[in-house]
Write an enzyme that holds these catalytic residues in place. Structure first.
Site, mmCIF file in Angstrom:
data_model
loop_
_atom_site.group_PDB
_atom_site.id
_atom_site.type_symbol
_atom_site.label_atom_id
_atom_site.label_comp_id
_atom_site.label_asym_id
_atom_site.label_seq_id
_atom_site.Cartn_x
_atom_site.Cartn_y
_atom_site.Cartn_z
ATOM 1 N N GLY A 250 0.811 -1.227 0.000
ATOM 2 C CA GLY A 250 0.000 0.000 0.000
ATOM 3 C C GLY A 250 0.842 1.273 0.000
ATOM 4 N N CYS B 200 5.189 -13.247 -0.068
ATOM 5 C CA CYS B 200 4.223 -13.752 -1.056
ATOM 6 C C CYS B 200 4.405 -15.188 -1.533
ATOM 7 C CB CYS B 200 4.236 -12.832 -2.269
ATOM 8 S SG CYS B 200 3.301 -11.331 -1.959
ATOM 9 N N LYS C 113 16.059 -10.650 0.998
ATOM 10 C CA LYS C 113 16.827 -10.323 -0.208
ATOM 11 C C LYS C 113 17.468 -8.960 0.037
ATOM 12 C CE LYS C 113 14.121 -8.298 -3.544
ATOM 13 N NZ LYS C 113 13.076 -8.181 -4.551
ATOM 14 N N ASN D 105 -2.893 -7.234 4.896
ATOM 15 C CA ASN D 105 -2.181 -8.504 4.820
ATOM 16 C C ASN D 105 -3.137 -9.702 4.804
ATOM 17 O OD1 ASN D 105 -2.436 -7.107 7.234
ATOM 18 N ND2 ASN D 105 -1.120 -8.527 8.328
ATOM 19 N N LYS E 253 -2.391 -13.627 -10.546
ATOM 20 C CA LYS E 253 -1.426 -13.208 -9.525
ATOM 21 C C LYS E 253 -0.837 -14.425 -8.809
ATOM 22 C CE LYS E 253 0.737 -10.981 -6.369
ATOM 23 N NZ LYS E 253 1.622 -9.907 -6.270
HETATM 24 C C1 UDX Z 1 -0.018 -7.435 1.954
HETATM 25 C C2 UDX Z 1 -0.194 -8.931 1.668
HETATM 26 O O1 UDX Z 1 0.779 -9.635 2.412
HETATM 27 C C3 UDX Z 1 -0.059 -9.285 0.238
HETATM 28 O O2 UDX Z 1 -0.575 -10.567 0.007
HETATM 29 C C4 UDX Z 1 -0.835 -8.399 -0.604
HETATM 30 O O3 UDX Z 1 -0.550 -8.643 -1.959
HETATM 31 C C5 UDX Z 1 -0.675 -6.949 -0.248
HETATM 32 O O4 UDX Z 1 -0.843 -6.718 1.134
HETATM 33 P P1 UDX Z 1 2.104 -6.023 2.540
HETATM 34 O O5 UDX Z 1 1.712 -4.640 2.145
HETATM 35 O O6 UDX Z 1 3.505 -6.448 2.300
HETATM 36 O O7 UDX Z 1 1.327 -7.098 1.717
HETATM 37 O O8 UDX Z 1 1.610 -6.314 4.040
HETATM 38 P P2 UDX Z 1 1.958 -5.483 5.327
HETATM 39 O O9 UDX Z 1 3.252 -4.788 5.173
HETATM 40 O O10 UDX Z 1 1.738 -6.422 6.472
HETATM 41 O O11 UDX Z 1 0.833 -4.345 5.355
HETATM 42 C C6 UDX Z 1 -0.515 -4.531 5.599
HETATM 43 C C7 UDX Z 1 -1.023 -3.358 6.459
HETATM 44 O O12 UDX Z 1 -2.438 -3.446 6.593
HETATM 45 C C8 UDX Z 1 -0.455 -3.315 7.875
HETATM 46 O O13 UDX Z 1 0.183 -2.081 8.094
HETATM 47 C C9 UDX Z 1 -1.697 -3.484 8.785
HETATM 48 O O14 UDX Z 1 -1.620 -2.734 9.978
HETATM 49 C C10 UDX Z 1 -2.794 -2.966 7.873
HETATM 50 N N1 UDX Z 1 -4.147 -3.431 8.230
HETATM 51 C C11 UDX Z 1 -4.403 -4.741 8.461
HETATM 52 C C12 UDX Z 1 -5.193 -2.491 8.307
HETATM 53 O O15 UDX Z 1 -4.984 -1.309 8.148
HETATM 54 N N2 UDX Z 1 -6.455 -2.939 8.578
HETATM 55 C C13 UDX Z 1 -6.734 -4.252 8.826
HETATM 56 O O16 UDX Z 1 -7.894 -4.587 9.103
HETATM 57 C C14 UDX Z 1 -5.654 -5.174 8.762
HETATM 58 C C1 UDX Z 2 7.711 -11.328 -5.410
HETATM 59 C C2 UDX Z 2 7.381 -11.150 -6.910
HETATM 60 O O1 UDX Z 2 8.600 -10.993 -7.645
HETATM 61 C C3 UDX Z 2 6.469 -9.955 -7.129
HETATM 62 O O2 UDX Z 2 6.079 -9.866 -8.486
HETATM 63 C C4 UDX Z 2 5.241 -10.112 -6.238
HETATM 64 O O3 UDX Z 2 4.402 -8.984 -6.362
HETATM 65 C C5 UDX Z 2 5.618 -10.313 -4.789
HETATM 66 O O4 UDX Z 2 6.505 -11.427 -4.660
HETATM 67 P P1 UDX Z 2 9.418 -10.204 -3.706
HETATM 68 O O5 UDX Z 2 9.070 -11.351 -2.817
HETATM 69 O O6 UDX Z 2 9.372 -8.836 -3.142
HETATM 70 O O7 UDX Z 2 8.462 -10.188 -4.998
HETATM 71 O O8 UDX Z 2 10.915 -10.399 -4.262
HETATM 72 P P2 UDX Z 2 11.593 -11.277 -5.426
HETATM 73 O O9 UDX Z 2 12.613 -10.435 -6.071
HETATM 74 O O10 UDX Z 2 10.620 -11.920 -6.301
HETATM 75 O O11 UDX Z 2 12.394 -12.374 -4.592
HETATM 76 C C6 UDX Z 2 11.731 -13.367 -3.834
HETATM 77 C C7 UDX Z 2 12.746 -14.328 -3.262
HETATM 78 O O12 UDX Z 2 13.335 -15.101 -4.282
HETATM 79 C C8 UDX Z 2 13.896 -13.660 -2.521
HETATM 80 O O13 UDX Z 2 14.159 -14.383 -1.337
HETATM 81 C C9 UDX Z 2 15.052 -13.751 -3.490
HETATM 82 O O14 UDX Z 2 16.311 -13.772 -2.863
HETATM 83 C C10 UDX Z 2 14.758 -15.072 -4.170
HETATM 84 N N1 UDX Z 2 15.336 -15.171 -5.515
HETATM 85 C C11 UDX Z 2 14.906 -14.366 -6.529
HETATM 86 C C12 UDX Z 2 16.322 -16.121 -5.768
HETATM 87 O O15 UDX Z 2 16.717 -16.876 -4.850
HETATM 88 N N2 UDX Z 2 16.824 -16.207 -7.027
HETATM 89 C C13 UDX Z 2 16.428 -15.434 -8.057
HETATM 90 O O16 UDX Z 2 16.936 -15.587 -9.185
HETATM 91 C C14 UDX Z 2 15.429 -14.472 -7.788
#
Ligand code: UDX
Ligand code: UDX
Length: 467
Positions: free
Chosen positions: A18, A283, A346, A95, A227
């Site tokens: 977000g 994810c 990462k 989340n 997705k």
């Molecule tokens: C999350 C999910 O993990 C992912 O699957 C999705 O694609 C996008 O949202 P992320 O933004 O990385 O990803 O999660 P996080 O950093 O935990 O942020 C979620 C936020 O929502 C937190 O700050 C939490 O406090 C907030 N939240 C949660 C609300 O504001 N209202 C709620 O009811 C629950």
């Molecule tokens: C992933 C997807 O790439 C993104 O499109 C989706 O929205 C959220 O999930 P993220 O988890 O932020 O993004 O990072 P990403 O760069 O995909 O890496 C995921 C994990 O795979 C990391 O632990 C990274 O170290 C590992 N990785 C990635 C490898 O071990 N080898 C690679 O070649 C690439």
């Protein structure tokens, strides 16, 4: 409101998705007013901190965008009611962790937060509101959101309040560490929905900076499934190359050479072929487990088994690494000092969710190792929370190091788990002099140069390289 003239956007959830997503939309669309709300007040305060180093997430380039948008057309707030009722468009970006109990525990996604958010939108929205799923969700969640919104609608109609909703799916493909670039120059934007007017309204927002031919419009279910499938395919590539890394070690091949050779085939492509300690992040594992659960639910056990194996190999890779450390250190690490370089999942992020470091460090601690951990961005509080989940019979001995030399002082081994830029090109002559002898370097991210390490007299094990 005419849905083609969006003026106010609200985003529920100020997290890794977000926060950066709304920052970039605000930057590219100065005429839109965007409010990001979150139930976590501390998080909102951190987003509003005048010291940009204190933003709740670290993402290269984010501070630059926040400094020009915050207070102009981007606002972080805890005012849920007003932000929703003023908005023409509400993104749900909360989340969706894997369920820890109940039906589907360990696999299905916990949709409590999404449901709670939908209920808030149902309660506070006014007029026509476009509701957008940003969180990664199981296929057909949009139906549940629609039902919640429509129920509220029926109740309001009784009280002669008119509110209507359109639900769209607009999954986010950003990767942490490169989020700003991914948002500014996306490979594609995916929008799923049946209400053409609502779809066009969102298309118009993105068209401020994304070419129309890169915006794919489809139905809700295809969008939700795309997705999950995209993340499953990406994770599968990592498990595939990691399985080959073990093969290389056993046979004397070099996984980097193999990756290069297969990656030059255009059909395979050269991205996402870096062997390492396994994938982490919020994810991949969650989404595959979700796919596994849904496959079972829809009566497709072979499909479930197929995808589950991607997670099995990922865990196996992490266990393999800790066992190799153990074996090379004469079968025991009890009382031995080991430096850990990199704790985030990462490089370029302070996020540790599902980081391979958590499992590997906990296994080493379980064996009695004494760890000194260095990471340029992860806080010691974060590491403490991650490691305290495991019980080590009070044997949990680790400390945070403030620099690489501090981490390596008097250690028997150093284990590189994240490819942070600053780990490349280190002065290993100097570092070797700080370590005990005989000492080992375990490199899981292909960070060090073999010749250089061997010249210092240190022992070296590199993931995916046979002896
Ligand atoms: C999350 C999910 O993990 C992912 O699957 C999705 O694609 C996008 O949202 P992320 O933004 O990385 O990803 O999660 P996080 O950093 O935990 O942020 C979620 C936020 O929502 C937190 O700050 C939490 O406090 C907030 N939240 C949660 C609300 O504001 N209202 C709620 O009811 C629950
Ligand atoms: C992933 C997807 O790439 C993104 O499109 C989706 O929205 C959220 O999930 P993220 O988890 O932020 O993004 O990072 P990403 O760069 O995909 O890496 C995921 C994990 O795979 C990391 O632990 C990274 O170290 C590992 N990785 C990635 C490898 O071990 N080898 C690679 O070649 C690439």
């Amino acid at each position: 409101m005419s849905s083609n003239k969006i003026q106010k956007i609200c985003c529920i959830g100020a997290g890794y998705v977000g926060g950066p997503t709304m920052s970039v939309i605000a930057d590219k669309c100065p005429d839109l007013e965007i409010r990001v709300v979150d139930i976590n007040k501390e998080r909102i305060d951190a987003w509003n901190d005048s010291d940009l180093n204190k933003l709740p997430i670290y993402e290269p380039g984010l501070d630059r965008i926040i400094s020009r948008t915050r207070g102009r057309n981007l606002f972080f707030s805890s005012e849920m009611e007003k932000s929703i009722s003023d908005a023409d468009m509400v993104f749900i970006s909360v989340n969706t962790p894997t369920k820890t109990k109940g039906l589907g525990a360990g696999q299905a996604s916990d949709l409590s937060w999404v449901e709670a958010s939908a209920r808030q939108v149902a309660k506070y929205a006014k007029g026509h509101t476009i509701v957008i799923e940003k969180s990664t969700l199981p296929v057909r969640t949009a139906q549940a959101i629609k039902e919640i919104l429509n129920t509220a609608n029926r109740e309001d109609q009784k009280n002669q309040i008119s509110k209507t909703f359109s639900v769209l799916s607009n999954p986010e493909f950003l990767a942490e560490g490169t989020a700003i670039n991914d948002l500014e120059k996306p490979d594609r934007v995916l929008i799923g929905g049946e209400d053409l007017e609502a779809v066009n309204a969102l298309v118009n927002v993105y068209m401020n900076w994304v070419p129309r031919n890169q915006i794919i419009c489809t139905n809700l279910w295809s969008s939700e499934l795309s997705k999950l499938a995209a993340n499953a395919f990406l994770a599968q590539r990592i498990s595939s190359i990691n399985s080959i890394s073990a093969f290389c070690e056993a046979t004397g091949a070099d996984v980097k050479e193999v990756a290069k050779a297969i990656g030059t085939d255009k059909r395979i492509g050269n991205q996402f072929l870096r062997a390492g300690p396994g994938f982490g992040g919020s994810c991949f594992k969650k989404d595959i487990l979700n796919l596994v659960y849904l496959s079972g639910y829809f009566g497709l056990p072979e499909v479930a088994k197929y995808w589950n194996q991607v997670v099995v190999i990922n865990t196996w890779q992490q266990d393999r690494i800790y066992k190799i450390v153990l074996e090379k250190l004469f079968g025991t690490v009890n009382g031995k000092n080991i430096a850990i370089l990199g704790f985030s999942f990462k490089a370029n992020t302070n996020d540790t969710r599902e980081s391979p470091a958590i499992r590997i460090c906990s296994e080493l601690l379980e064996e009695g190792a004494v760890l000194s951990i260095y990471d340029p961005k992860v806080s010691s509080e974060r590491i403490e929370e991650d490691l305290e989940k495991f019980s080590f019979n009070n044997q949990c001995i680790w400390k945070m190091a403030n620099s690489i030399p501090e981490a390596l002082k008097n250690v028997d081994a150093v284990l590189i788990l994240t490819a942070w830029d600053e780990f490349f090109g280190l002065d290993w002559n100097y570092l070797a002099s700080l370590m005990r002898s005989p000492a080992w370097v375990f490199d899981t991210r292909s960070v060090v140069n073999r010749q250089e390490i061997e010249n210092t007299g240190l022992n070296l094990w590199k993931l995916g390289e046979g002896d």
